[in-house]
Design a protein around this motif. Structure first.
Motif, short mmCIF file in Angstrom:
data_model
loop_
_atom_site.label_atom_id
_atom_site.label_comp_id
_atom_site.label_asym_id
_atom_site.label_seq_id
_atom_site.Cartn_x
_atom_site.Cartn_y
_atom_site.Cartn_z
N MET A 40 -3.26 27.13 14.73
CA MET A 40 -3.19 27.52 15.86
C MET A 40 -1.51 27.26 16.40
O MET A 40 -1.28 28.18 17.31
CB MET A 40 -3.69 26.47 16.69
N LEU A 56 1.77 42.39 21.27
CA LEU A 56 1.38 41.19 19.84
C LEU A 56 -0.06 41.03 20.77
O LEU A 56 -1.04 41.31 22.21
CB LEU A 56 1.85 40.23 21.86
N SER A 57 -0.93 40.22 20.03
CA SER A 57 -2.20 39.83 20.24
C SER A 57 -2.60 38.68 20.46
O SER A 57 -2.00 37.37 20.75
CB SER A 57 -2.80 39.59 18.14
N ALA A 102 4.15 32.66 18.10
CA ALA A 102 4.47 33.59 18.23
C ALA A 102 4.55 34.39 20.09
O ALA A 102 5.60 35.18 20.30
CB ALA A 102 3.69 34.51 18.00
N LEU A 103 3.97 33.39 20.54
CA LEU A 103 4.08 33.75 21.81
C LEU A 103 4.99 33.35 22.63
O LEU A 103 5.65 34.34 23.43
CB LEU A 103 2.46 33.16 22.75
N LYS A 110 1.06 28.23 15.23
CA LYS A 110 1.31 29.76 14.84
C LYS A 110 1.66 30.27 15.96
O LYS A 110 2.49 31.38 16.56
CB LYS A 110 0.79 29.86 13.56
N ALA A 111 -0.08 30.60 16.98
CA ALA A 111 -0.28 31.88 17.57
C ALA A 111 0.36 31.39 19.07
O ALA A 111 1.37 32.78 19.29
CB ALA A 111 -1.33 31.66 17.81
N PHE A 112 0.70 30.24 19.15
CA PHE A 112 1.57 29.94 20.57
C PHE A 112 3.04 30.00 20.32
O PHE A 112 3.79 30.56 20.64
CB PHE A 112 1.56 28.26 20.81
N ILE A 169 -3.85 35.01 22.97
CA ILE A 169 -4.36 34.49 22.91
C ILE A 169 -5.96 34.46 23.36
O ILE A 169 -5.37 34.76 24.76
CB ILE A 169 -3.36 33.11 22.72
N SER A 170 -6.98 33.50 22.91
CA SER A 170 -8.02 33.47 23.45
C SER A 170 -7.55 32.69 24.01
O SER A 170 -7.69 31.61 24.50
CB SER A 170 -9.13 33.93 22.84
N ASP A 181 -8.84 29.35 22.25
CA ASP A 181 -7.77 28.46 21.55
C ASP A 181 -6.89 27.99 22.47
O ASP A 181 -6.53 26.73 21.86
CB ASP A 181 -7.10 29.60 21.23
#
Length: 317
Positions: free
Chosen positions: A1, A196-197, A7-8, A3-5, A199-200, A203
């Protein structure tokens, strides 16, 4: 998780060049479930930064341009009379969105700014006799021009205290400005935005729970409390410090300092908090919560100068 932030964060840095403190502060506010006040001259990508965040997070975004003629109902909404039913119906205002950009918030008078108090503190608004809940994901990022500029009003202390962080942004260096020129030219030519995908929200809420589970030693909790107590009982640390502070920080400062230190440690991939995490967010968390004395202002001291002295005086636990 994480990693998603991360990336943001990389995406925000690619859209807002040379403002790493700003992009990190936006993520800290998002993860620590707080609101953000950004101060700086016009043209420093404050609005662009929150637009980039809205592109990277699942949710509804709304921008409110604060002006002197704005009314509180323009934010909260109001009851509208429907002749066909003979009843009043609540028309929700722009605060019923997930991410709010309060642009140039200090260009509106205090009565409008105070309309945000209940929303920011309790995630609800009251119109007449009814109270309406705001979305669970609710983030206000307010931009403010320096008070020296014409047409600005100082924010009420009660509202300032509801902001988790107060960031100050300044002009970029020559190399960064050259990169900004090339970025804007490239965007104008291609008419395409970086992908960019998003983030939900699930999440985001899960990340907030993980952050609260990070290990923080009891000695560090005491360190946070002592840092805040030094703003209220400055005489116990230094007679000079006591002459500089008229009013200290509220318990919200301790909560914000802990939450932001945890969020910073989590973003860096650690499951524990260090003193460096606390000190890294200390200025942004406390900057707007102190009221200095006339003596301090006469000496040309800023709140950052006073906070720097507090860090020297309070020992790390």
């Amino acid at each position: 998780m994480v990693k998603a932030f991360s990336a943001l964060k990389d995406y925000l840095d690619s859209q807002v060049l040379g403002q790493h403190a700003l992009t990190e502060g936006i993520l800290l506010a998002l993860l620590a479930n707080g609101h953000l006040l950004v101060e700086g001259p016009p043209g420093l990508a404050k609005t662009r930064a929150v637009n980039a965040l809205a592109h990277g997070v699942e949710g509804r975004f709304h921008r409110i341009q604060f002006t002197p003629d704005l009314l509180p109902a323009d934010l909260t909404g109001t009851d509208i009379y429907r002749p066909e039913t003979g009843q009043f119906e609540f028309q929700a205002g722009p605060l019923f969105h997930h991410i709010i950009l309060a642009d140039e918030i200090n260009r509106a008078p205090a009565k409008v700014q105070s309309a945000l108090l209940e929303a920011m503190a309790e995630k609800q608004i009251t119109v007449g006799r009814k109270t309406y809940a705001l979305p669970e994901l609710f983030l206000v990022m307010a931009t403010q021009n320096p008070l020296e500029q014409e047409g600005t009003y100082p924010l009420p202390e009660a509202q300032l205290d509801r902001f988790l962080l107060h960031l100050k942004v300044d002009y970029p260096d020559a190399a960064t400005e050259l990169a900004i020129l090339r970025l804007t030219r490239g965007e104008a030519l291609s008419h395409e935005k970086a992908k960019l995908s998003p983030i939900s929200q699930a999440d985001i809420f899960a990340a907030r729970q993980d952050i609260l589970k990070l290990h923080m030693a009891e000695s560090l909790e005491n360190y946070i409390v002592q840092l805040v107590m030094a703003t209220r009982n400055a005489a116990a640390y230094s007679e000079q410090l006591a002459k500089w502070i008229a009013y200290g920080a509220s318990p919200r400062a301790s909560i914000a300092l802990e939450r932001c230190a945890r969020a910073k440690a989590w973003l860096e991939g650690r499951d524990f908090v260090t003193p460096d995490d606390i000190q890294a967010v200390f200025f942004n968390v406390l900057r707007h919560r102190l009221i200095l004395t006339y003596d301090a202002e006469a000496q040309g001291l800023s709140t950052d100068d006073v906070l720097r002295e507090i860090l020297k005086l309070v020992p790390v636990a």
